[in-house]
Design a protein around this motif. Structure first.
Motif, PDB file in Angstrom:
ATOM      1  N   MET A  15    -135.680  -1.375 -57.148  1.00  0.00           N
ATOM      2  CA  MET A  15    -134.248  -1.211 -57.068  1.00  0.00           C
ATOM      3  C   MET A  15    -133.874  -0.443 -55.806  1.00  0.00           C
ATOM      4  SD  MET A  15    -132.159  -0.335 -60.509  1.00  0.00           S
ATOM      5  CE  MET A  15    -132.151  -1.762 -61.556  1.00  0.00           C
ATOM      6  N   SER A  16    -132.765  -0.800 -55.189  1.00  0.00           N
ATOM      7  CA  SER A  16    -132.367  -0.137 -53.956  1.00  0.00           C
ATOM      8  C   SER A  16    -131.985   1.304 -54.221  1.00  0.00           C
ATOM      9  CB  SER A  16    -131.181  -0.877 -53.329  1.00  0.00           C
ATOM     10  OG  SER A  16    -130.103  -0.927 -54.232  1.00  0.00           O
ATOM     11  N   SER A  17    -132.209   2.153 -53.220  1.00  0.00           N
ATOM     12  CA  SER A  17    -131.926   3.577 -53.368  1.00  0.00           C
ATOM     13  C   SER A  17    -130.449   3.840 -53.167  1.00  0.00           C
ATOM     14  CB  SER A  17    -132.722   4.377 -52.326  1.00  0.00           C
ATOM     15  OG  SER A  17    -134.094   4.181 -52.519  1.00  0.00           O
ATOM     16  N   PRO A  18    -129.864   4.798 -53.907  1.00  0.00           N
ATOM     17  CA  PRO A  18    -128.466   5.130 -53.714  1.00  0.00           C
ATOM     18  C   PRO A  18    -128.247   5.796 -52.371  1.00  0.00           C
ATOM     19  CG  PRO A  18    -129.504   6.644 -55.259  1.00  0.00           C
ATOM     20  CD  PRO A  18    -130.494   5.573 -54.980  1.00  0.00           C
ATOM     21  N   ASN A  19    -127.015   5.731 -51.903  1.00  0.00           N
ATOM     22  CA  ASN A  19    -126.640   6.360 -50.646  1.00  0.00           C
ATOM     23  C   ASN A  19    -126.786   7.869 -50.754  1.00  0.00           C
ATOM     24  OD1 ASN A  19    -124.555   7.740 -48.868  1.00  0.00           O
ATOM     25  ND2 ASN A  19    -124.473   5.633 -48.075  1.00  0.00           N
ATOM     26  N   ARG A  20    -127.548   8.477 -49.822  1.00  0.00           N
ATOM     27  CA  ARG A  20    -127.795   9.926 -49.900  1.00  0.00           C
ATOM     28  C   ARG A  20    -126.495  10.717 -49.767  1.00  0.00           C
ATOM     29  NH1 ARG A  20    -133.037  11.567 -49.601  1.00  0.00           N
ATOM     30  NH2 ARG A  20    -134.591   9.997 -49.092  1.00  0.00           N
ATOM     31  N   GLY A  62    -122.180   1.304 -58.886  1.00  0.00           N
ATOM     32  CA  GLY A  62    -120.849   0.714 -58.937  1.00  0.00           C
ATOM     33  C   GLY A  62    -120.913  -0.780 -58.667  1.00  0.00           C
ATOM     34  N   PRO A  63    -120.056  -1.569 -59.324  1.00  0.00           N
ATOM     35  CA  PRO A  63    -120.027  -3.001 -59.051  1.00  0.00           C
ATOM     36  C   PRO A  63    -119.442  -3.278 -57.673  1.00  0.00           C
ATOM     37  CG  PRO A  63    -118.235  -2.399 -60.517  1.00  0.00           C
ATOM     38  CD  PRO A  63    -119.066  -1.162 -60.340  1.00  0.00           C
ATOM     39  N   CYS A  64    -119.794  -4.419 -57.095  1.00  0.00           N
ATOM     40  CA  CYS A  64    -119.292  -4.796 -55.778  1.00  0.00           C
ATOM     41  C   CYS A  64    -118.119  -5.760 -55.927  1.00  0.00           C
ATOM     42  CB  CYS A  64    -120.395  -5.439 -54.941  1.00  0.00           C
ATOM     43  SG  CYS A  64    -119.826  -6.017 -53.329  1.00  0.00           S
ATOM     44  N   TYR A  65    -116.969  -5.362 -55.395  1.00  0.00           N
ATOM     45  CA  TYR A  65    -115.792  -6.224 -55.416  1.00  0.00           C
ATOM     46  C   TYR A  65    -115.349  -6.587 -54.002  1.00  0.00           C
ATOM     47  CZ  TYR A  65    -115.383  -5.428 -60.405  1.00  0.00           C
ATOM     48  OH  TYR A  65    -115.627  -5.409 -61.747  1.00  0.00           O
ATOM     49  N   SER A  66    -116.293  -6.608 -53.069  1.00  0.00           N
ATOM     50  CA  SER A  66    -115.953  -6.788 -51.657  1.00  0.00           C
ATOM     51  C   SER A  66    -115.910  -8.256 -51.256  1.00  0.00           C
ATOM     52  CB  SER A  66    -116.971  -6.042 -50.788  1.00  0.00           C
ATOM     53  OG  SER A  66    -116.971  -4.667 -51.086  1.00  0.00           O
ATOM     54  N   ASP A  76    -127.158 -11.584 -66.723  1.00  0.00           N
ATOM     55  CA  ASP A  76    -125.829 -11.895 -66.205  1.00  0.00           C
ATOM     56  C   ASP A  76    -125.529 -13.385 -66.280  1.00  0.00           C
ATOM     57  OD1 ASP A  76    -127.673 -12.636 -64.324  1.00  0.00           O
ATOM     58  OD2 ASP A  76    -126.469 -12.049 -62.601  1.00  0.00           O
ATOM     59  N   ARG A  77    -125.958 -14.049 -67.360  1.00  0.00           N
ATOM     60  CA  ARG A  77    -125.781 -15.494 -67.489  1.00  0.00           C
ATOM     61  C   ARG A  77    -124.388 -15.833 -68.046  1.00  0.00           C
ATOM     62  NH1 ARG A  77    -129.850 -15.116 -64.864  1.00  0.00           N
ATOM     63  NH2 ARG A  77    -131.832 -16.197 -65.241  1.00  0.00           N
ATOM     64  N   ARG A  99    -126.105  -3.504 -59.517  1.00  0.00           N
ATOM     65  CA  ARG A  99    -127.510  -3.328 -59.177  1.00  0.00           C
ATOM     66  C   ARG A  99    -128.475  -3.639 -60.312  1.00  0.00           C
ATOM     67  NH1 ARG A  99    -128.989   2.356 -56.993  1.00  0.00           N
ATOM     68  NH2 ARG A  99    -130.244   2.554 -58.876  1.00  0.00           N
ATOM     69  N   HIS A 100    -128.041  -3.478 -61.548  1.00  0.00           N
ATOM     70  CA  HIS A 100    -128.913  -3.794 -62.681  1.00  0.00           C
ATOM     71  C   HIS A 100    -129.312  -5.272 -62.689  1.00  0.00           C
ATOM     72  CE1 HIS A 100    -128.726   0.148 -64.274  1.00  0.00           C
ATOM     73  NE2 HIS A 100    -127.545   0.075 -64.831  1.00  0.00           N
ATOM     74  N   GLN A 101    -128.540  -6.115 -62.003  1.00  0.00           N
ATOM     75  CA  GLN A 101    -128.827  -7.543 -62.030  1.00  0.00           C
ATOM     76  C   GLN A 101    -130.069  -7.915 -61.222  1.00  0.00           C
ATOM     77  OE1 GLN A 101    -125.089  -9.125 -60.677  1.00  0.00           O
ATOM     78  NE2 GLN A 101    -123.990  -8.398 -62.480  1.00  0.00           N
ATOM     79  N   LEU A 102    -130.649  -6.950 -60.519  1.00  0.00           N
ATOM     80  CA  LEU A 102    -131.887  -7.203 -59.803  1.00  0.00           C
ATOM     81  C   LEU A 102    -133.061  -7.402 -60.751  1.00  0.00           C
ATOM     82  CD1 LEU A 102    -131.557  -4.580 -56.918  1.00  0.00           C
ATOM     83  CD2 LEU A 102    -131.332  -7.059 -56.722  1.00  0.00           C
TER      84      LEU A 102
END
Length: 579
Positions: free
Chosen positions: A1-6, A302-306, A531-532, A545-548
């Motif tokens: 999983m990707s690391s959070p922004n420091r 947080g979810p991405c809405y971009s 996420d189906r 991120r949990h969808q990874l």
């Protein structure tokens, strides 16, 4: 999983919201035609003004003026947009483009021409009016546009039960009435507010198409909290309705700071924190929800809405949260809310919503009624296992242990060859399933449904344009209702029947799935993913991120079965289970 922004991890809860919002401003500015010599100056629909791949601008896009106006006005640390004259000019241009690109009755389109979309009209009007007042603009053309769109909204009634739209229109009419110093929309406001209260279930949730969606529920909370803050009505139902709504929403903030998800009726991770911040001034427990969510933001959850269409909503709402952040944050027992991380053991069963939240402990606590040295759902104590189940969506669930997600499950999904085409049979569609619920066992029985996966083709688009450019323009709500039936509501059943059973034993949950079919020969693949989801909802199917986490592949097991033999899968989520 990707690391959070420091940097985000070091932010205060307040600054987490500001950082997340300001990170979106460059994207919003890229969507904007910033050239004052351009005929589309002020348009935020880049597909229209730049790529020229659509033939009309989306009216919803003009909502993006509000996050720009807030970025201009708020003295947030390290805010490069604060008091920049160019930002102010672009906001004004965006409001004028909204006015000049609207239909003759001041309505606007969103997804197809002459749609006259109520949601897009309300969201963009709210943003334009708030930006107009925030920047202290003075423009007669803008004010005329505001009033004409308010007239249209007051008399427009869309298909489908979307309580957030009703509450949003009430707020729009209130703000424009104050700006125009008129009471001509008072009856329309009262009618819409009556509808909001009528569509609030006795369990506390607001109807969104086929049930309760925690994400859109938080948007309705924001609208009602704004009305309370404005002292907009003396209706005695408002604050109690808002209190019930917030108490309900507190059940859907997860221990890791995420909120909602695929178990809701509209599959969204939406969360609008500003309403909880406003209500927190008189209801301190509302602030607990925001603090938990801010923790999730800081940890990169947080979810991405971009994307081009939905980037605006959360940007302005996060900025408003920073602006109105309550400094003295204490829970009713005078402990800092952020220290109250573990929640009590217990169960919240919402039969009308088809939702169940169950919190338990994996260590012995108090004997239950049968004398077993195990935590009863109703015994006092702190929970470290939390289960969120959609009984009306085939047992779609999320399971957390020790503050982290253990598994996200959107039921079995099959890829089936049918008539020379591949179709998707899924277990997550809303339906009236047969359910049995006891302290230690939850059972759901039903049929899989065919996923709604209709796509546009050149021919379909031409037909839709032909319809809307002729008679359809006079019946946009009928077209909308037909599209909702095709893309969102309803369920076509399949030959596949399932039984899903949750069983609590020895301090962990076991999930047993049984799937039956006349034949497996036409099933090409099968799995259980997190996420189906498949219905069309604007704010759903965003990345989180949990969808990874990989899906649980059932294909090999299924291909070993003889016709008539059921697929049986048992998963034990005990201490040895790892994601």
């Amino acid at each position: 999983m990707s690391s959070p922004n420091r940097d985000a991890q070091n932010d205060s809860p307040k600054d987490c919201f500001a950082r997340a919002a300001l990170n979106e401003i460059p994207r919003i500015l890229t969507l904007l035609d910033r050239n004052p010599h351009s005929p589309t100056y002020g348009c935020f629909d880049r597909n229209f003004w730049h790529y020229k791949i659509v033939d009309f601008p989306s009216g919803m896009s003009q909502e993006f003026v509000w996050p720009l106006a807030l970025a201009y006005s708020l003295d947030i640390p390290n805010n490069p947009y604060y008091q920049q004259a160019a930002i102010r000019n672009w906001v004004a241009a965006g409001i004028l483009f909204a006015a000049r690109s609207a239909h003759g009755d001041a309505s606007c389109d969103d997804y197809f021409p002459f749609e006259k979309a109520g949601g897009a009209a309300a969201f963009s009007l709210l943003a334009c009016v708030e930006s107009y007042m925030l920047l202290d603009l003075d423009d007669a053309e803008m004010r005329v546009f505001f009033e004409r769109r308010a007239d249209w909204l007051a008399n427009h009634h869309e298909s489908g039960q979307l309580t957030n739209h009703q509450a949003l229109i009430v707020l729009c009419l209130e703000l424009i009435a104050r700006l125009a110093k008129t009471s001509k929309w008072a009856r329309a406001q009262a009618t819409r507010l009556d509808r909001v209260f009528a569509w609030q279930n006795e369990e506390g949730w607001f109807a969104e198409y086929e049930g309760c969606d925690p994400g859109y529920h938080s948007l309705t909370i924001w609208c009602l909290a704004q009305l309370v803050e404005l002292d907009a009505t003396d209706d005695e139902r408002l604050r109690p309705a808002l209190t019930r709504a917030i108490e309900l929403a507190r059940n859907f903030i997860h221990p890791d700071g995420t909120y909602g998800g695929e178990y809701g009726s509209r599959n969204t991770y939406n969360f609008f924190p500003h309403g909880f911040e406003l209500a927190g001034r008189w209801m301190p427990t509302a602030l607990e929800v925001n603090d938990r969510f801010a923790t999730g933001l800081a940890n990169g959850l947080g979810p991405c809405y971009s994307d081009d269409h939905i980037i605006g909503h959360h940007t302005w709402n996060y900025l408003l949260t920073w602006q109105d952040f309550v400094g003295d944050r204490h829970s009713p027992d005078d402990r800092p809310i952020e220290d109250s991380t573990a929640r009590p053991i217990g169960r919240v069963h919402l039969p009308n919503a088809g939702l169940l939240v169950d919190r338990r402990a994996t260590i012995p606590d108090l004997p239950d009624a049968g004398g077993n040295a195990e935590a009863s759902p109703h015994a006092p104590g702190k929970a470290n296992v939390e289960l969120y189940v959609a009984l009306n969506k085939g047992g779609t669930f999320k399971l957390f242990r020790d503050g982290e997600l253990l598994v996200s499950d959107t039921q079995i999904s099959l890829l089936v060859e049918d008539g020379g085409k591949l179709r998707n049979a899924v277990g997550h569609l809303v339906d009236t399933y047969e359910t049995e619920v006891s302290d230690r066992e939850i059972t759901i029985r039903g049929r899989l449904g065919w996923a709604k996966q209709t796509q546009m083709t050149p021919l379909k688009l031409m037909l839709l344009r032909a319809v809307m450019l002729t008679g359809g323009r006079f019946f946009p709500n009928l077209i909308r209702k037909i599209l909702q039936k095709i893309l969102i509501v309803g369920k076509d059943t399949t030959p596949y029947t399932f039984v899903r059973r949750f069983r609590w034993d020895n301090y962990y949950w076991t999930v047993e799935d049984t799937l039956s079919a006349p034949t497996w020969r036409n099933v090409r693949s099968a799995d259980i993913g997190g996420d189906r989801t498949s219905i069309y909802v604007v704010m759903s199917r965003t990345f989180q991120r949990h969808q990874l986490e990989p899906a649980f592949d059932l294909t090999e097991i299924l291909h070993q079965l003889a016709d008539g033999q059921p697929l049986e899968v048992t998963r034990r989520f005990d201490k040895s289970f790892t994601r």
